[in-house]
Design a protein around this motif. Structure first.
Motif, PDB file in Angstrom:
ATOM      1  N   PRO A  80      41.962  30.772  32.990  1.00 10.45           N
ATOM      2  CA  PRO A  80      40.742  30.975  34.031  1.00 10.45           C
ATOM      3  C   PRO A  80      39.497  30.700  33.274  1.00 10.45           C
ATOM      4  CG  PRO A  80      42.000  32.909  33.658  1.00 10.45           C
ATOM      5  CD  PRO A  80      42.534  32.063  32.916  1.00 10.45           C
ATOM      6  N   VAL A  81      38.338  30.503  34.083  1.00 12.43           N
ATOM      7  CA  VAL A  81      37.147  30.699  33.278  1.00 12.43           C
ATOM      8  C   VAL A  81      36.682  32.173  33.246  1.00 12.43           C
ATOM      9  CG1 VAL A  81      34.550  30.328  33.885  1.00 12.43           C
ATOM     10  CG2 VAL A  81      36.271  28.403  33.972  1.00 12.43           C
ATOM     11  N   ARG A  82      37.143  32.920  34.475  1.00 12.46           N
ATOM     12  CA  ARG A  82      36.754  34.197  34.345  1.00 12.46           C
ATOM     13  C   ARG A  82      37.683  35.370  33.436  1.00 12.46           C
ATOM     14  NH1 ARG A  82      36.628  37.909  39.871  1.00 12.46           N
ATOM     15  NH2 ARG A  82      36.970  39.818  38.820  1.00 12.46           N
ATOM     16  N   HIS A  83      36.930  35.986  32.598  1.00 12.61           N
ATOM     17  CA  HIS A  83      37.814  36.866  31.823  1.00 12.61           C
ATOM     18  C   HIS A  83      38.712  37.790  32.337  1.00 12.61           C
ATOM     19  CE1 HIS A  83      38.331  38.986  27.909  1.00 12.61           C
ATOM     20  NE2 HIS A  83      38.364  40.129  28.688  1.00 12.61           N
ATOM     21  N   ILE A  84      40.077  37.417  32.347  1.00 10.52           N
ATOM     22  CA  ILE A  84      41.002  38.432  32.800  1.00 10.52           C
ATOM     23  C   ILE A  84      41.975  38.799  31.544  1.00 10.52           C
ATOM     24  CG2 ILE A  84      43.253  38.410  34.248  1.00 10.52           C
ATOM     25  CD1 ILE A  84      41.846  36.604  36.188  1.00 10.52           C
ATOM     26  N   PRO A  85      41.934  39.839  31.018  1.00  5.83           N
ATOM     27  CA  PRO A  85      42.631  39.946  29.697  1.00  5.83           C
ATOM     28  C   PRO A  85      44.276  39.561  29.518  1.00  5.83           C
ATOM     29  CG  PRO A  85      41.200  42.109  30.410  1.00  5.83           C
ATOM     30  CD  PRO A  85      41.374  40.840  31.740  1.00  5.83           C
ATOM     31  N   THR A  86      44.965  39.767  30.604  1.00  6.09           N
ATOM     32  CA  THR A  86      46.344  39.614  30.263  1.00  6.09           C
ATOM     33  C   THR A  86      46.955  39.118  31.641  1.00  6.09           C
ATOM     34  OG1 THR A  86      47.425  41.690  30.813  1.00  6.09           O
ATOM     35  CG2 THR A  86      46.624  41.462  28.797  1.00  6.09           C
ATOM     36  N   PHE A  87      48.171  38.587  31.490  1.00  9.50           N
ATOM     37  CA  PHE A  87      48.904  38.192  32.493  1.00  9.50           C
ATOM     38  C   PHE A  87      49.378  39.178  33.602  1.00  9.50           C
ATOM     39  CE2 PHE A  87      53.365  36.419  34.198  1.00  9.50           C
ATOM     40  CZ  PHE A  87      52.636  35.673  35.088  1.00  9.50           C
ATOM     41  N   ALA A  88      49.356  40.456  32.814  1.00 13.92           N
ATOM     42  CA  ALA A  88      49.556  41.703  33.780  1.00 13.92           C
ATOM     43  C   ALA A  88      48.591  42.282  34.541  1.00 13.92           C
ATOM     44  CB  ALA A  88      50.101  42.948  32.518  1.00 13.92           C
ATOM     45  N   ASP A  89      47.146  41.639  34.015  1.00 17.90           N
ATOM     46  CA  ASP A  89      45.974  41.866  34.887  1.00 17.90           C
ATOM     47  C   ASP A  89      45.949  41.125  36.111  1.00 17.90           C
ATOM     48  OD1 ASP A  89      44.985  43.945  33.254  1.00 17.90           O
ATOM     49  OD2 ASP A  89      44.599  42.428  31.904  1.00 17.90           O
ATOM     50  N   VAL A 102      48.424  41.150  38.336  1.00 17.22           N
ATOM     51  CA  VAL A 102      48.927  42.039  39.433  1.00 17.22           C
ATOM     52  C   VAL A 102      47.710  42.587  40.505  1.00 17.22           C
ATOM     53  CG1 VAL A 102      50.273  43.693  40.072  1.00 17.22           C
ATOM     54  CG2 VAL A 102      50.950  42.335  38.016  1.00 17.22           C
ATOM     55  N   GLY A 103      47.703  42.291  41.424  1.00 19.30           N
ATOM     56  CA  GLY A 103      46.891  42.711  42.440  1.00 19.30           C
ATOM     57  C   GLY A 103      45.284  42.216  42.242  1.00 19.30           C
ATOM     58  N   PHE A 104      45.466  41.210  41.515  1.00 20.56           N
ATOM     59  CA  PHE A 104      44.002  40.570  41.265  1.00 20.56           C
ATOM     60  C   PHE A 104      43.617  39.985  42.670  1.00 20.56           C
ATOM     61  CE2 PHE A 104      41.482  36.656  40.040  1.00 20.56           C
ATOM     62  CZ  PHE A 104      40.317  37.553  39.618  1.00 20.56           C
ATOM     63  N   GLU A 105      42.114  40.451  43.091  1.00 17.52           N
ATOM     64  CA  GLU A 105      41.703  39.912  44.472  1.00 17.52           C
ATOM     65  C   GLU A 105      41.669  38.519  44.666  1.00 17.52           C
ATOM     66  OE1 GLU A 105      38.104  40.032  41.914  1.00 17.52           O
ATOM     67  OE2 GLU A 105      39.715  40.986  41.994  1.00 17.52           O
ATOM     68  N   LEU A 144      43.559  32.007  42.381  1.00 15.20           N
ATOM     69  CA  LEU A 144      43.295  31.477  40.786  1.00 15.20           C
ATOM     70  C   LEU A 144      44.642  31.384  40.136  1.00 15.20           C
ATOM     71  CD1 LEU A 144      41.205  30.843  38.889  1.00 15.20           C
ATOM     72  CD2 LEU A 144      40.862  33.497  38.311  1.00 15.20           C
ATOM     73  N   ILE A 145      45.213  32.271  40.440  1.00 13.03           N
ATOM     74  CA  ILE A 145      46.882  31.983  39.781  1.00 13.03           C
ATOM     75  C   ILE A 145      47.422  30.662  39.914  1.00 13.03           C
ATOM     76  CG2 ILE A 145      49.214  32.808  39.730  1.00 13.03           C
ATOM     77  CD1 ILE A 145      48.183  35.436  40.685  1.00 13.03           C
ATOM     78  N   THR A 146      47.109  30.388  41.352  1.00 15.17           N
ATOM     79  CA  THR A 146      48.168  28.826  41.567  1.00 15.17           C
ATOM     80  C   THR A 146      46.944  27.853  40.832  1.00 15.17           C
ATOM     81  OG1 THR A 146      48.217  29.794  44.129  1.00 15.17           O
ATOM     82  CG2 THR A 146      48.254  27.550  43.672  1.00 15.17           C
ATOM     83  N   LYS A 147      45.774  28.042  40.740  1.00 14.19           N
ATOM     84  CA  LYS A 147      44.908  26.887  40.074  1.00 14.19           C
ATOM     85  C   LYS A 147      45.504  26.935  38.838  1.00 14.19           C
ATOM     86  CE  LYS A 147      40.885  25.327  41.090  1.00 14.19           C
ATOM     87  NZ  LYS A 147      39.488  25.475  41.133  1.00 14.19           N
TER      88      LYS A 147
END
Ligand code: 5GP
Ligand code: ZN
Length: 116
Positions: A46-55, A57-60, A64-67
């Protein structure tokens, strides 16, 4: 946090470090890995900084996961008709070395199981 100035992948996305982009849109980028572990080895993130796959969970923004997976799947298809492997290393014991979520897509050789 949408970007982390200390993150190597955020720097690549910002254009501060060069990389070979094989996909780029407003939400997802894919680059070739600088140290490939197969004839084809790309990193989808993702362009957005999401540290790990575990993060995730509950992402708003669950879309984006699908993309991310959609781009990874498309690249898997393009890289080889004979199959590929998608890997998400997560955290220290998962072997993650860059804390910006990314999917490895590897192709072009026979993969083995279990992974190391
Ligand atoms: P991880 O170990 O976190 O699952 O994967 C990180 C990946 O990023 C590794 O495969 C490594 O080779 C790759 N990598 C690290 N630094 C760079 C870089 O500056 N450019 C590119 N293209 N890949 C990088
Ligand atoms: Zn980042």
């Amino acid at each position: 946090m949408t970007s982390d100035s200390t993150c190597i992948f955020c720097k690549i996305i910002a254009g501060d470090i060069p990389a070979n982009f094989v996909h780029r849109d407003e939400d997802v980028v894919a680059i070739t890995d600088v140290n490939p572990q197969a004839p084809q080895h790309v990193l989808v993130m993702p362009v957005r900084h999401i540290p790990t796959f575990a993060d995730f969970v509950g992402f708003e923004k669950p879309e984006l996961i699908t993309k991310v997976f959609s781009v990874a799947g498309q690249l898997s298809r393009e890289l080889s008709a004979n199959g590929s492997r998608a890997v998400i290393n997560t955290g220290p014991e998962g072997g993650q070395t860059v804390d910006h979520l990314h999917v490895h897509v590897l192709a072009g050789r026979q993969m083995h199981w279990p992974p190391g």
